[in-house]
Design an enzyme around this catalytic site. Structure first.
Site, PDB file in Angstrom:
ATOM      1  N   CYS A  63      60.324  69.759   5.957  1.00 27.28           N
ATOM      2  CA  CYS A  63      61.722  69.625   6.271  1.00 27.28           C
ATOM      3  C   CYS A  63      62.084  70.434   7.563  1.00 27.28           C
ATOM      4  CB  CYS A  63      62.732  69.562   5.048  1.00 27.28           C
ATOM      5  SG  CYS A  63      62.618  71.505   4.385  1.00 27.28           S
ATOM      6  N   CYS A 110      65.082  74.167   1.222  1.00 28.79           N
ATOM      7  CA  CYS A 110      65.684  73.410   0.314  1.00 28.79           C
ATOM      8  C   CYS A 110      64.714  72.149   0.121  1.00 28.79           C
ATOM      9  CB  CYS A 110      67.099  72.759   1.053  1.00 28.79           C
ATOM     10  SG  CYS A 110      68.229  74.121   1.402  1.00 28.79           S
ATOM     11  N   ARG A 111      64.712  71.156   0.818  1.00 28.22           N
ATOM     12  CA  ARG A 111      64.064  70.046   0.316  1.00 28.22           C
ATOM     13  C   ARG A 111      62.542  70.111   0.389  1.00 28.22           C
ATOM     14  NH1 ARG A 111      66.526  66.595   5.212  1.00 28.22           N
ATOM     15  NH2 ARG A 111      66.270  68.843   6.094  1.00 28.22           N
ATOM     16  N   ASP A 171      70.042  66.288   3.913  1.00 32.34           N
ATOM     17  CA  ASP A 171      70.111  67.428   4.123  1.00 32.34           C
ATOM     18  C   ASP A 171      71.164  68.066   3.387  1.00 32.34           C
ATOM     19  OD1 ASP A 171      70.185  70.154   4.757  1.00 32.34           O
ATOM     20  OD2 ASP A 171      70.087  70.055   7.025  1.00 32.34           O
TER      21      ASP A 171
HETATM   22  P1  4NP Z   1      66.145  72.129   4.550  1.00 30.31           P
HETATM   23  O1  4NP Z   1      67.656  72.506   4.480  1.00 30.31           O
HETATM   24  O2  4NP Z   1      65.634  71.684   5.823  1.00 30.31           O
HETATM   25  O3  4NP Z   1      65.897  71.220   3.484  1.00 30.31           O
HETATM   26  O4  4NP Z   1      65.332  73.545   4.016  1.00 30.31           O
HETATM   27  C1  4NP Z   1      68.042  73.299   5.826  1.00 30.31           C
HETATM   28  C2  4NP Z   1      67.969  74.885   5.581  1.00 30.31           C
HETATM   29  C3  4NP Z   1      68.627  75.436   6.461  1.00 30.31           C
HETATM   30  C4  4NP Z   1      69.082  74.886   7.584  1.00 30.31           C
HETATM   31  C5  4NP Z   1      69.394  73.297   7.766  1.00 30.31           C
HETATM   32  C6  4NP Z   1      68.675  72.677   6.648  1.00 30.31           C
HETATM   33  N1  4NP Z   1      69.805  75.580   8.550  1.00 30.31           N
HETATM   34  O5  4NP Z   1      70.410  75.170   9.499  1.00 30.31           O
HETATM   35  O6  4NP Z   1      69.696  76.947   8.606  1.00 30.31           O
END
Ligand code: 4NP
Length: 159
Positions: free
Chosen positions: A7, A12-13, A123
């Protein structure tokens, strides 16, 4: 068989996918046959534990993400993993761009394994709690589909 979930931030994902898929493999008795990892396209959260909202949502479904730590996608991942599975189209585009010529790994969207066509795991980072529940629902469905595919491939390898 080696599977990498990808991701943007790896907080998160993709850690959620790692935890959920591991549990589905354990249920299927295949955990010892598959290596699982996750990473992010970006480096902002390297070394950090999963987002507290993602960890809490997973815990409510009996999944512990507390040992996981974020890392960034590395060049070696393209030769190390059989599947590199993107959560959304931006992650997929980054994987395709960084993929070396002749890379034999399966690179695609994770939700393809939920029978979805071209659908991302949204997201949840800037949204509310409900976003994390939706992420879990989608990831659970795709994890079951991926376990079926891998079980079939492992069976084919035996013959
Ligand atoms: P992930 O979510 O890609 O599912 O881990 C995010 C975590 C952090 C950020 C964006 C999406 N960020 O902009 O910091």
């Amino acid at each position: 068989m080696r599977v990498l979930f990808v991701c943007l931030g790896n907080i998160c994902r993709s850690p959620t996918a790692e935890g959920v898929f591991r549990r589905e493999l354990e249920v299927a008795g295949l955990a010892h046959r598959v290596e699982i990892d996750s990473c992010g396209i970006g480096d902002w959260h390297v070394g950090k534990a999963p987002d507290t909202r993602a960890a809490a949502a997973a815990r409510r479904r009996g999944i512990d993400l507390s040992e996981l730590r974020a890392r960034q996608l590395a060049a070696e991942d393209f030769s190390r993993f059989d599947y590199l599975l993107a959560m959304d189209h931006d992650n997929l585009a980054a994987l395709r761009q960084q993929c070396p010529d002749g890379c034999g790994a399966h690179i695609g969207l994770f939700l393809d394994f939920a029978g979805e066509v071209d659908r991302p795991v949204p997201d949840p980072y800037y949204g509310g709690e409900q976003g994390f529940e939706e992420v879990l629902d989608l990831i659970e469905a795709a994890s079951r589909g991926l376990v079926e595919e891998i079980a079939q491939r492992l069976e084919e390898l035996r013959h």
